[in-house]
Design an enzyme around this catalytic site. Sequence first.
Site, mmCIF file in Angstrom:
data_model
loop_
_atom_site.group_PDB
_atom_site.id
_atom_site.type_symbol
_atom_site.label_atom_id
_atom_site.label_comp_id
_atom_site.label_asym_id
_atom_site.label_seq_id
_atom_site.Cartn_x
_atom_site.Cartn_y
_atom_site.Cartn_z
ATOM 1 C CE1 TYR A 98 5.581 -9.792 47.279
ATOM 2 C CE2 TYR A 98 6.416 -9.176 45.120
ATOM 3 C CZ TYR A 98 6.497 -9.952 46.259
ATOM 4 O OH TYR A 98 7.498 -10.879 46.382
ATOM 5 C CE LYS A 110 2.720 -15.297 44.446
ATOM 6 N NZ LYS A 110 3.306 -14.208 43.783
ATOM 7 C CG ASP A 135 -0.069 -7.141 40.263
ATOM 8 O OD1 ASP A 135 -0.739 -8.184 40.132
ATOM 9 O OD2 ASP A 135 1.063 -7.126 40.773
ATOM 10 N NE ARG A 163 17.361 -14.143 24.136
ATOM 11 C CZ ARG A 163 17.664 -13.702 22.909
ATOM 12 N NH1 ARG A 163 16.815 -12.923 22.250
ATOM 13 N NH2 ARG A 163 18.805 -14.018 22.339
HETATM 14 O O1 P1T Z 1 6.877 -13.671 42.819
HETATM 15 P P1 P1T Z 1 6.657 -13.243 41.402
HETATM 16 O O2 P1T Z 1 6.066 -14.292 40.523
HETATM 17 O O3 P1T Z 1 7.871 -12.585 40.798
HETATM 18 O O4 P1T Z 1 5.507 -12.110 41.438
HETATM 19 C C1 P1T Z 1 5.647 -10.897 42.125
HETATM 20 C C2 P1T Z 1 4.300 -10.379 42.548
HETATM 21 C C3 P1T Z 1 3.672 -9.408 41.785
HETATM 22 N N1 P1T Z 1 2.481 -8.906 42.120
HETATM 23 C C4 P1T Z 1 1.814 -9.336 43.206
HETATM 24 C C5 P1T Z 1 0.485 -8.749 43.557
HETATM 25 C C6 P1T Z 1 2.371 -10.335 44.009
HETATM 26 O O5 P1T Z 1 1.689 -10.754 45.093
HETATM 27 C C7 P1T Z 1 3.655 -10.869 43.688
HETATM 28 C C8 P1T Z 1 4.320 -11.905 44.516
HETATM 29 N N2 P1T Z 1 3.809 -12.011 45.810
HETATM 30 C C9 P1T Z 1 4.245 -12.883 46.753
HETATM 31 C C10 P1T Z 1 5.270 -13.731 46.580
HETATM 32 C C11 P1T Z 1 3.487 -12.848 48.031
HETATM 33 O O6 P1T Z 1 3.592 -13.783 48.837
HETATM 34 O O7 P1T Z 1 2.752 -11.886 48.221
#
Ligand code: P1T
Length: 392
Positions: free
Chosen positions: A114, A212, A187, A61
């Site tokens: 988001y 992403k 972000d 962890r």
């Molecule tokens: O899904 P996750 O890995 O927990 O990330 C969240 C997140 C944070 N910031 C941005 C700009 C994001 O686009 C996302 C996740 N977004 C999607 C799943 C989407 O389809 O827009």
Amino acid sequence: MSEQQHRTEHNWKASGFETRAIHAGYEPDPMTGAVIPPIYATSTYKQDGVGGLRGGYEYSRSGNPTRTALEGALAALEEGERGFAFASGLAAEDTVIRSVCRPGGHVVIPDDAYGGTYRLFDKVAKVWGVEHSPAAVSDVDAVRAAIRPGQTSVVWVETPTNPLLNIGEIEALAGDAHEAGALLVVDNTFASPYLQQPLTLGADIVVHSTTKYVGGHSDVVGGAVVVRDLELADAITFHQNALGAVPGPFDAFLTHRGLKTLGVRMDRHCDNAERVVEFLTGHPAVSQVIYPGLQEHPGHAVAARQMKRFGGMVSFRVTGGEAHALAVCENAEVFTLGESLGGVESLIEHPGRMTHASVAGTDLEVPADLIRLSVGIESADDLIADLDRALG
Ligand code: P1T
């Protein structure tokens, strides 16, 4: 944790982006010469006498060599000092919030964040006494007006935003945040570190959904935090371990494997997005194309200054309202109907009903006739033919 095994000894800081993407964070394994970080599927580590840690590893962890390699690469690509990997983007965000916000505090958030980020602030952080105000990241004055000096600990921005692709001027926002004693968190998921490095423009913390572009193959969920300041790094280190929202070694391996090709993938994403934008702009069933690379985009000049190119995300509105938007999403075949973005395959989605359903009925609600594309790296002609058919 002390200096860990496999931290690279070569200083890659002066190297180009692609060299850092491939080499930073890891040196071939001293025992076997393995060129790629092995998947250290272990929860714990043998100690040479109590407290006699080998390379600083004690328990997975707090640290795992596969994760360490990824974290080193993330720091190098964002031009930060320390990188941290998490089990998801939201886990990374939650860890940042708990590290730098306190009950009674306040955060400025994008008015088109988001949906999951908004939910984290509105339904989770708020319950623990952290207030938030939405402001348009493209409007420096609006963000400044939303800052409450003495109470605001964080100005949180996405740029480009999800899904409206608004652009925030990182340098100006950092100045305003700092003047009020707050931190600027960016972000950087939509741009990726290949197109934009917020820390070099004055941001204090970069967060990512590595699910992403960083991972890039839609095969792993993950998140990241990168900082320059070592006190902030200590706070994140503490909370990463205390909260424990870390990726397992296989997830860290997949994310790191994807990261190595980020530069070449992003260039192709951008090439294809430009072709798709050109096609959509002339289409009679499209009422608006939103892409920071377009001259008429209100954030174009700022994006041109702070981004290398304009990215692979394209949003557009259709003339036939919500029903038309839903039909286009359902008729596309090369564009796969699905949430998420940044993978090699093209995705299409309806933000109002899908990724941003959690902001329905709030100030952050998105237009019902809006479609979001994550333009992949397939042959551009096929993408255009698919959209042409789906729009028809
Ligand atoms: O899904 P996750 O890995 O927990 O990330 C969240 C997140 C944070 N910031 C941005 C700009 C994001 O686009 C996302 C996740 N977004 C999607 C799943 C989407 O389809 O827009």
